[in-house]
Design an enzyme around this catalytic site. Sequence first.
Site, PDB file in Angstrom:
ATOM      1  N   CYS B 235      16.583  11.599 -10.305  1.00  0.00           N
ATOM      2  CA  CYS B 235      15.520  11.019 -11.131  1.00  0.00           C
ATOM      3  C   CYS B 235      16.134   9.872 -11.905  1.00  0.00           C
ATOM      4  O   CYS B 235      16.697   8.963 -11.290  1.00  0.00           O
ATOM      5  CB  CYS B 235      14.871  12.066 -12.033  1.00  0.00           C
ATOM      6  SG  CYS B 235      16.001  12.919 -13.159  1.00  0.00           S
ATOM      7  N   ARG B 240      14.973  15.758 -14.718  1.00  0.00           N
ATOM      8  CA  ARG B 240      13.767  16.121 -13.968  1.00  0.00           C
ATOM      9  C   ARG B 240      14.147  16.594 -12.560  1.00  0.00           C
ATOM     10  O   ARG B 240      13.513  17.483 -11.994  1.00  0.00           O
ATOM     11  CB  ARG B 240      12.821  14.915 -13.880  1.00  0.00           C
ATOM     12  CG  ARG B 240      12.113  14.614 -15.178  1.00  0.00           C
ATOM     13  CD  ARG B 240      11.329  13.314 -15.088  1.00  0.00           C
ATOM     14  NE  ARG B 240      12.177  12.139 -15.132  1.00  0.00           N
ATOM     15  CZ  ARG B 240      11.739  10.892 -15.012  1.00  0.00           C
ATOM     16  NH1 ARG B 240      10.456  10.670 -14.796  1.00  0.00           N
ATOM     17  NH2 ARG B 240      12.577   9.873 -15.096  1.00  0.00           N
TER      18      ARG B 240
END
Lengths: 96, 279
Positions: B235, B240
């Site tokens: 990410c 994430r």
Amino acid sequence: MCGAKAGGPDLAGVDVASETIIQGSVTRDGEPVNGYVRLLDEGGEFTAEVPTSATGQFRFFAAPGTWTLRALVPGATVDRVVAAQQGAVAEVAIAV
Amino acid sequence: MSRSDVLVSADWVQDHLDDPKVVVVEVDEDTAAYDKNHIRNAVRIDWKKDLQDPVRRDFVDQAGFEALLSAKGIANDDTVVLYGGNNNWFASYAFWYFKLYGHGDVRLLDGGRKKWELDSRDLVDGSAVPERAATEYKAQAQDSSIRAFRDDVVAAIGVQNLVDVRSPDEFSGRLLAPAHLPQEQSQRPGHVPSARNIPWSKNANDDGTFKSDEELKALYEAENVDLSKDTIAYCRIGERSALTWFVLHQLLGQTNVKNYDGSWTEYGSLVGVPIELGN
């Protein structure tokens, strides 16, 4: 707890000219609500999420275009569509 | 391994708040959130201060992780339950980090802080910090099978699955960071060529809980991710993608999945590597 403040958070120190800002507040009967606000893109896809501040406020740094704000608070979900442009501040008041 | 081994409900946490062998740990993107309020008896780990080397861009070393967990009163045989804001982004990152150093029993609170708050469950004042006796925690050497580095990513272009879990606007190059952060960044926008954009958010419901195993499997199949191949998730800074790593590795049981914690802030700053723009 402070009361609700009109509009989004203070812009002092923010480079408004280079950013595309969407901000505002979430209230219930005029009082700030603790919850979350999601930013969804034109396709409805999640882009970001922030908790509201103690005064119910939120802010996003987006890109020019049309976005949807989704307020998530205990017991309610409310959507608002907003158009954003670079160098401008899109203010959105969300009552739930 | 099954979902119940790594994911617990808010009710489960509520029932174990006074269990001395269960340590609830808050790890938030907003490291000050714990100071406002937190789940009773939860301790805090600060993803910036506690988990990163203070000088180099890297994690604390094995001895540093041992010192951290010892000071927090976490023992090797404790069940660690992680939770945090922003849909467990940084709690997932901490989960992956605990696994990197070999902790046995670590789990996520499904939905994290948001679900807990939307359920209107009790939180205690930020000053209510539990006292836990120090331990002598022993970590294992980093498990290199779950961490990818930049050369692994370049070598994986067109060969392995690359899953870019950022929002479509970051993937296409319209945004350089999640939209709750200012956009001025030094790296180039775009994504790694051949990466599929499967935003982390597709793994979760609006309340932050994970979708069912069946829904998750269908998601990756629909996006033509060949799970028989090795997979690298990335990410912007690896938090994430740690959530997507959790889904693929822990919930769906894929063993050949790595998280690239250097992610876009490293890749987008490298000289000469290929970058693609657009959808």
